[in-house]
Scaffold this active site. Structure first.
Site, PDB file in Angstrom:
ATOM      1  N   SER A 176       4.377  -1.318  15.434  1.00 49.19           N
ATOM      2  CA  SER A 176       4.785  -2.479  14.651  1.00 49.19           C
ATOM      3  C   SER A 176       5.391  -3.509  15.606  1.00 49.19           C
ATOM      4  O   SER A 176       6.247  -3.162  16.416  1.00 49.19           O
ATOM      5  CB  SER A 176       5.830  -2.025  13.618  1.00 49.19           C
ATOM      6  OG  SER A 176       6.397  -3.120  12.963  1.00 49.19           O
ATOM      7  N   LYS A 204       0.359  -3.619  13.957  1.00 53.89           N
ATOM      8  CA  LYS A 204       0.948  -4.262  12.767  1.00 53.89           C
ATOM      9  C   LYS A 204       1.809  -5.432  13.220  1.00 53.89           C
ATOM     10  O   LYS A 204       2.671  -5.273  14.084  1.00 53.89           O
ATOM     11  CB  LYS A 204       1.762  -3.213  12.016  1.00 53.89           C
ATOM     12  CG  LYS A 204       2.826  -3.741  11.062  1.00 53.89           C
ATOM     13  CD  LYS A 204       3.307  -2.618  10.161  1.00 53.89           C
ATOM     14  CE  LYS A 204       4.792  -2.735   9.841  1.00 53.89           C
ATOM     15  NZ  LYS A 204       5.254  -1.659   8.949  1.00 53.89           N
ATOM     16  N   LYS A 236       4.404  -8.471  12.155  1.00 51.24           N
ATOM     17  CA  LYS A 236       5.307  -9.014  11.130  1.00 51.24           C
ATOM     18  C   LYS A 236       4.977 -10.488  10.942  1.00 51.24           C
ATOM     19  O   LYS A 236       4.820 -11.226  11.934  1.00 51.24           O
ATOM     20  CB  LYS A 236       6.758  -8.872  11.583  1.00 51.24           C
ATOM     21  CG  LYS A 236       7.216  -7.435  11.691  1.00 51.24           C
ATOM     22  CD  LYS A 236       7.452  -6.830  10.323  1.00 51.24           C
ATOM     23  CE  LYS A 236       8.097  -5.467  10.450  1.00 51.24           C
ATOM     24  NZ  LYS A 236       8.250  -4.823   9.146  1.00 51.24           N
ATOM     25  N   ASP A 276       2.492  -7.389   8.049  1.00 49.66           N
ATOM     26  CA  ASP A 276       3.573  -6.919   7.160  1.00 49.66           C
ATOM     27  C   ASP A 276       4.498  -8.094   6.882  1.00 49.66           C
ATOM     28  O   ASP A 276       5.089  -8.668   7.805  1.00 49.66           O
ATOM     29  CB  ASP A 276       4.351  -5.775   7.829  1.00 49.66           C
ATOM     30  CG  ASP A 276       5.429  -5.190   6.915  1.00 49.66           C
ATOM     31  OD1 ASP A 276       5.547  -5.631   5.754  1.00 49.66           O
ATOM     32  OD2 ASP A 276       6.165  -4.291   7.374  1.00 49.66           O
ATOM     33  N   GLU A 306       0.766  -5.774   4.078  1.00 48.61           N
ATOM     34  CA  GLU A 306       1.836  -4.918   3.558  1.00 48.61           C
ATOM     35  C   GLU A 306       2.915  -5.767   2.888  1.00 48.61           C
ATOM     36  O   GLU A 306       3.391  -6.746   3.474  1.00 48.61           O
ATOM     37  CB  GLU A 306       2.432  -4.132   4.747  1.00 48.61           C
ATOM     38  CG  GLU A 306       3.519  -3.143   4.378  1.00 48.61           C
ATOM     39  CD  GLU A 306       4.048  -2.384   5.604  1.00 48.61           C
ATOM     40  OE1 GLU A 306       3.469  -2.504   6.706  1.00 48.61           O
ATOM     41  OE2 GLU A 306       5.056  -1.676   5.457  1.00 48.61           O
ATOM     42  N   ASP A 336       5.197  -1.177   0.363  1.00 45.73           N
ATOM     43  CA  ASP A 336       6.255  -0.502   1.124  1.00 45.73           C
ATOM     44  C   ASP A 336       7.513  -0.541   0.244  1.00 45.73           C
ATOM     45  O   ASP A 336       7.782   0.398  -0.522  1.00 45.73           O
ATOM     46  CB  ASP A 336       6.432  -1.232   2.477  1.00 45.73           C
ATOM     47  CG  ASP A 336       7.608  -0.746   3.317  1.00 45.73           C
ATOM     48  OD1 ASP A 336       8.391   0.099   2.845  1.00 45.73           O
ATOM     49  OD2 ASP A 336       7.774  -1.225   4.467  1.00 45.73           O
ATOM     50  N   LYS A 387       7.619   6.000   3.380  1.00 40.87           N
ATOM     51  CA  LYS A 387       8.753   6.140   4.300  1.00 40.87           C
ATOM     52  C   LYS A 387       9.650   7.202   3.698  1.00 40.87           C
ATOM     53  O   LYS A 387      10.098   7.071   2.549  1.00 40.87           O
ATOM     54  CB  LYS A 387       9.518   4.822   4.429  1.00 40.87           C
ATOM     55  CG  LYS A 387       8.823   3.808   5.315  1.00 40.87           C
ATOM     56  CD  LYS A 387       9.651   2.564   5.502  1.00 40.87           C
ATOM     57  CE  LYS A 387       8.855   1.539   6.294  1.00 40.87           C
ATOM     58  NZ  LYS A 387       9.487   0.212   6.242  1.00 40.87           N
ATOM     59  N   GLY A 430       7.667   3.323   9.550  1.00 42.40           N
ATOM     60  CA  GLY A 430       8.779   3.611  10.456  1.00 42.40           C
ATOM     61  C   GLY A 430       9.988   2.749  10.140  1.00 42.40           C
ATOM     62  O   GLY A 430       9.878   1.702   9.502  1.00 42.40           O
TER      63      GLY A 430
END
Ligand code: OSB
Ligand code: MG
Length: 378
Positions: A136, A162, A164, A190, A215, A240, A264, A292
């Site tokens: 990530s 991934k 952000k 995400d 996400e 998520d 998670k 994570g």
């Protein structure tokens, strides 16, 4: 299981580099390391995945400590449990506070598997010997800096990249990554709830980059608007923040709010609930992956064990320890065994040892709770 004593340790561990998501920037982990001791001399370990601030969910590391001390540890020490599955039931009357529950439940799972002399992966019903993992990447100050990071992680062979995103840092970085590295890179975004349905035009633009998923684009407590959005997008939506339990997962799947679920362990209250969500998703043909929360080696080991279950078909966020840490608190270090892959340990429990000298270095505060001095609550 003859649990006699629980110990809490508050640790502050600096990141190699700070990390920004749409909810804020962080430069260190602030966590509770939980140790559960049994009368046969065994110890199980768990870690809270909370952050110092309630930006991702409502919990903080202070609330986790409080819930553990006031309610969860007294419940555990005054019950006679024979398996970790009973912990979820024991904690059920306490609403939410899932990260606090998961930290203690995870330690009980580790202890149980050590008592049985089996690996945590085996105890959970895992089947894989090694797992594919991704990484990530936070919001970077410039797109060029982001591209540099992406390149480094592609070179390490990470199987999912991934990124952000937030309004103003979304379409352009994705376009540049595709331009520079092509369409073979397994890429996803995400948003950590940074958008609303008013941003439909931007979200539709992201649709052109053939992302594995987007996400949690919308609100942390929403599954209605996500269902509306999913109808407008080709790209699968992954939830998520919106999923706290197997019941939440069932409702989101029924509504068509997502096509993929990020599990998670902390967010859903532990390994037992994680397994339930896994099983439900498997029956409904919804692939899952393990998210994570910047875990130390202890939480990483729990993530690796749950990821060994068969329906974790998409690489998760569980990168190697050196992704975030100069020094981890476990040995051996969590390291890639081949590009983008981690081994599922075969030793008893989590399969890693705690480095007590490293724990001491990061220790802020500790407290011990024993059966003899604990009265039952609630
Ligand atoms: O949304 O997945 C998230 C970290 C903290 C809070 C929320 C998230 C994350 C990450 C980091 O994306 C994943 C990792 O541990 O590498
Ligand atoms: Mg997320």
């Amino acid at each position: 299981m003859n649990i006699e004593r629980v110990e809490l340790k508050r640790l502050h561990i600096p990141f190699k580099a700070s990390f920004e998501a749409s909810f804020g920037r962080m430069s260190k982990r602030d966590l509770v390391l939980v140790s559960v001791y049994s009368s046969d001399g065994k110890v199980g370990y768990g870690e809270s995945t909370s952050m110092a601030f309630p930006w991702y969910n409502e919990e903080t590391t202070d609330t986790v400590w409080y819930m553990l001390e006031q309610f969860l540890i007294p419940k555990l020490l005054t019950a006679e449990i024979t398996s970790p599955e009973e912990v979820a039931e024991l904690f059920a009357p306490i609403r939410r506070n899932n990260m606090a529950k998961a930290a203690l439940e995870g330690a009980v799972w580790d202890l149980y598997c050590k008592q049985k002399n089996i690996s945590l992966a085996k105890g959970l019903g895992g089947e894989k010997e090694k797992i594919d993992v991704g990484v990530s990447i936070g919001i970077e100050p410039t797109v060029d800096l982001l591209l540099e990071k992406v390149e480094g992680f592609i070179q390490e062979g990470y199987k999912k990249i991934k990124i952000k995103v937030k309004p103003g840092f979304d379409v352009e970085p994705m376009r540049e990554i595709r331009k520079q590295f092509g369409y073979d890179v397994p890429l996803m975004a995400d948003a950590n709830s940074a958008y609303t349905l008013h941003d439909l035009a931007t979200l539709k633009e992201l649709d052109q980059f053939n992302l594995i998923m987007i996400e949690q684009p919308l609100a942390h407590d929403d599954i209605i608007d996500h269902a509306k959005l999913q109808k407008e997008l080709q790209t699968p939506i992954c939830l998520d923040e919106s999923i706290h339990s197997v019941e939440d997962a069932r409702k989101a799947i029924e509504l068509g709010s997502c096509k993929i679920i990020n599990i998670k362990v902390g967010r859903v209250g532990g390994l037992t609930e994680s397994k339930r969500i896994h099983d439900l998703c498997k029956a409904k043909n919804i692939p899952v992956w393990c998210g994570g929360m910047f875990e130390t080696g202890v939480g990483r080991a729990h993530n690796i064990a749950i990821t060994s279950l068969s329906n974790f078909t998409i690489p998760g966020d569980t990168s190697a320890s050196n992704r975030y840490w100069i020094e981890d608190i476990v040995e051996p270090e969590v390291a890639l065994i081949e590009p983008g892959m981690l081994a599922v340990p075969t030793g008893a429990g989590i399969g890693y040892e705690i480095k007590e000298d490293s724990v001491k270095k990061f220790l802020v505060h500790q407290k011990s709770y024993s059966k003899k001095t604990t009265e039952s609550v609630g």
